[in-house]
Design a protein around this motif. Structure first.
Motif, PDB file in Angstrom:
ATOM      1  N   VAL A 102      44.123  50.463  55.866  1.00 11.34           N
ATOM      2  CA  VAL A 102      44.210  50.225  54.248  1.00 11.34           C
ATOM      3  C   VAL A 102      43.411  49.335  54.307  1.00 11.34           C
ATOM      4  N   ARG A 103      43.418  47.705  54.721  1.00 15.08           N
ATOM      5  CA  ARG A 103      43.113  46.415  54.763  1.00 15.08           C
ATOM      6  C   ARG A 103      41.853  46.066  55.026  1.00 15.08           C
ATOM      7  N   ALA A 104      41.336  47.228  56.481  1.00 16.28           N
ATOM      8  CA  ALA A 104      39.948  47.372  56.741  1.00 16.28           C
ATOM      9  C   ALA A 104      39.591  47.647  55.836  1.00 16.28           C
TER      10      ALA A 104
ATOM     11  N   VAL B  20      35.354  47.975  51.318  1.00 14.72           N
ATOM     12  CA  VAL B  20      34.185  47.888  50.063  1.00 14.72           C
ATOM     13  C   VAL B  20      34.249  46.924  49.111  1.00 14.72           C
ATOM     14  N   ALA B  21      34.893  45.641  49.573  1.00 15.27           N
ATOM     15  CA  ALA B  21      35.010  44.820  48.833  1.00 15.27           C
ATOM     16  C   ALA B  21      33.047  44.367  49.430  1.00 15.27           C
ATOM     17  N   LEU B  22      32.947  43.661  50.777  1.00 14.55           N
ATOM     18  CA  LEU B  22      31.176  44.169  51.100  1.00 14.55           C
ATOM     19  C   LEU B  22      30.496  44.494  50.553  1.00 14.55           C
ATOM     20  N   SER B  23      30.494  46.084  50.416  1.00 12.13           N
ATOM     21  CA  SER B  23      30.179  46.716  50.128  1.00 12.13           C
ATOM     22  C   SER B  23      29.412  46.882  48.309  1.00 12.13           C
TER      23      SER B  23
ATOM     24  N   THR C   3      44.153  39.359  60.533  1.00 12.96           N
ATOM     25  CA  THR C   3      45.039  39.736  62.011  1.00 12.96           C
ATOM     26  C   THR C   3      45.193  41.158  61.725  1.00 12.96           C
ATOM     27  N   THR C   4      46.233  41.816  61.957  1.00  9.04           N
ATOM     28  CA  THR C   4      46.427  43.691  61.653  1.00  9.04           C
ATOM     29  C   THR C   4      47.375  43.861  60.461  1.00  9.04           C
ATOM     30  N   GLU C   5      48.569  42.138  60.128  1.00 10.56           N
ATOM     31  CA  GLU C   5      49.597  41.594  59.137  1.00 10.56           C
ATOM     32  C   GLU C   5      48.503  40.924  58.288  1.00 10.56           C
ATOM     33  N   SER C   6      47.799  40.359  58.339  1.00  8.54           N
ATOM     34  CA  SER C   6      46.543  40.215  57.053  1.00  8.54           C
ATOM     35  C   SER C   6      45.541  40.255  56.772  1.00  8.54           C
ATOM     36  N   LEU C   7      44.413  40.893  56.250  1.00  8.19           N
ATOM     37  CA  LEU C   7      43.866  40.335  55.818  1.00  8.19           C
ATOM     38  C   LEU C   7      43.077  40.668  54.047  1.00  8.19           C
ATOM     39  N   ASP C   8      42.307  39.873  54.227  1.00 10.76           N
ATOM     40  CA  ASP C   8      41.651  39.025  52.563  1.00 10.76           C
ATOM     41  C   ASP C   8      40.506  39.711  52.437  1.00 10.76           C
ATOM     42  N   ALA C   9      41.001  40.872  51.569  1.00 11.94           N
ATOM     43  CA  ALA C   9      39.219  41.042  51.156  1.00 11.94           C
ATOM     44  C   ALA C   9      38.548  40.602  50.797  1.00 11.94           C
TER      45      ALA C   9
END
Length: 383
Positions: free
Chosen positions: A217-219, A224-227, A328-334
């Motif tokens: 979900v975070r990935a 989406v944010a990049l696009s 990481t799989t625990e944290s990814l800031d979009a």
């Protein structure tokens, strides 16, 4: 090249996670086979590999080498007995995260070869994580009796040292895939995006890790944010089928109807050949990777990368290039992801200038194990 004869022909059994059609592990095998052939040609030696595979017929068809089933004891025994030595690796064979049976299997193969009087070699192994300390004595015994031990990062060497392997007997080398070439006859690389209005291609390599799917979900949110910052062509690269294909499709479904104007998402289907996947990566302008070998492929082709860490091996590889994971799989800031991706796309040559020297060093060092192993085999056989 010097002429070869029977006294210069060396049958080498190769044990690893082969025949499962995992692009990363198959790339390791292809890289080892090519390195052994190249070095054998230089030294006037003919190398005849025998691969222990989960699908011997497929392995033989793919690589043109002899293969036997890795789980049929009689076949394995005959293969090792007929060989001049055994290579174990590469890849993350000695770890107990995926299964408690993994270490006993691979160490068992090494010990069998040693009991048969065959020299054994650890080829660019990734050691750990090892949570069951009861495994230490098995690993220590097999490694101390091996004629050559190489690992793919300093952390693996340190772990072997703590287990009881003398550090001065451990060669720290890159993953073999750093030396993998593009397929023969590959067309020249097309001009990178940026010269016109064509959106840049972002390779995306994801694998399901968290059971609740929150990492995916975070990935998806990051993509989406990049696009929405700029048009991009997201090209999903399934390294391990069918699982990665399913994961990619699920993430693409999350992206449906949410991407910014001019952005698209698609799924690549390069087939089983690891060099075909390497070619896919070479055509990207940047790569967002979770699979270790997706990142290694990108480094191999000097493609700017963003790594998402799920295992220490990701951090360890990135560290060798003076990089850190984007999350990481625990944290990814979009938004932080989008910032960094836009920066890479805006200045790819600066990235290559900064990290290219380290990449080239790793590519040269990737040849060391094959050189060492064949030299030792020649000496061992001449006794």
């Amino acid at each position: 090249m010097a002429g070869t004869n029977d006294s210069q022909t060396f049958r080498i059994a190769i044990s690893g996670y082969y025949g499962f059609r995992n692009s990363g592990d198959e790339a390791v095998l292809r890289s080892i086979l090519l390195a052994l052939k190249e070095e054998g040609d230089k030294q006037g030696m003919r190398v005849e590999p025998i691969v222990l595979s989960a699908d011997p017929a497929w392995t033989t068809a793919m690589y043109g080498v002899e293969a036997v089933h890795r789980m049929k004891p009689g076949d394995v025994l005959r293969a090792i007995r007929s060989s001049h030595g055994l290579i174990s690796g590469g890849g993350s064979l000695l770890q107990d995260v995926t299964s408690g049976k993994t270490i006993p299997y691979y160490i068992g193969i090494m010990k069998l070869a040693q009991w048969l009087g065959k020299p054994t070699f650890a080829y660019a192994q990734g050691i750990g994580p090892i949570n069951r300390r009861s495994m230490d004595w098995m690993i220590r015994s097999a490694m101390r009796r091996s004629k050559y031990v190489s690992v793919r990062d300093a952390e693996s060497a340190a772990l072997l040292g703590r287990i009881g392997m003398p550090l001065d007997r451990i060669d720290v080398v890159p993953d073999p895939v750093m030396g993998l070439p593009l397929p023969e006859g590959s067309p020249a690389a097309e001009p990178r995006a940026g010269a016109d209005e064509t959106p840049p291609v972002i390779g995306v390599s994801l694998r399901r890790w968290r059971e609740d799917g929150a990492d995916m979900v975070r990935a998806a949110e990051a993509l989406v944010a990049l696009s929405k910052r700029r048009p991009v062509r997201l090209r999903f690269l399934p390294f391990h089928t069918p699982s990665d294909r399913v994961t990619s499709e699920e993430v693409m479904e999350r992206l449906s109807g949410r991407l910014g104007e001019g952005s698209t998402a698609e799924l690549a289907a390069p087939g089983d050949d690891p060099q075909a996947m390497l070619l896919e990566v070479s055509r990207c302008d940047a790569l967002f990777g979770m699979r270790l070998h997706a990142l290694i492929y990108a480094a191999n082709q000097q493609i700017p990368m963003l790594g998402l860490s799920y295992d220490p091996k990701i951090d360890q590889f990135l560290n060798r290039l003076n990089l850190r994971p984007i999350g990481t799989t625990e944290s990814l800031d979009a938004e932080a992801f989008a910032d960094e991706a836009c920066a890479l796309l805006g200045a790819p040559e600066a990235w290559r200038s900064k990290h290219g020297p380290a990449i080239e060093t790793l590519k040269q060092q990737a040849k060391n194990p094959a050189q060492q192993i064949l030299q030792i085999l020649r000496q061992y056989r001449s006794r």
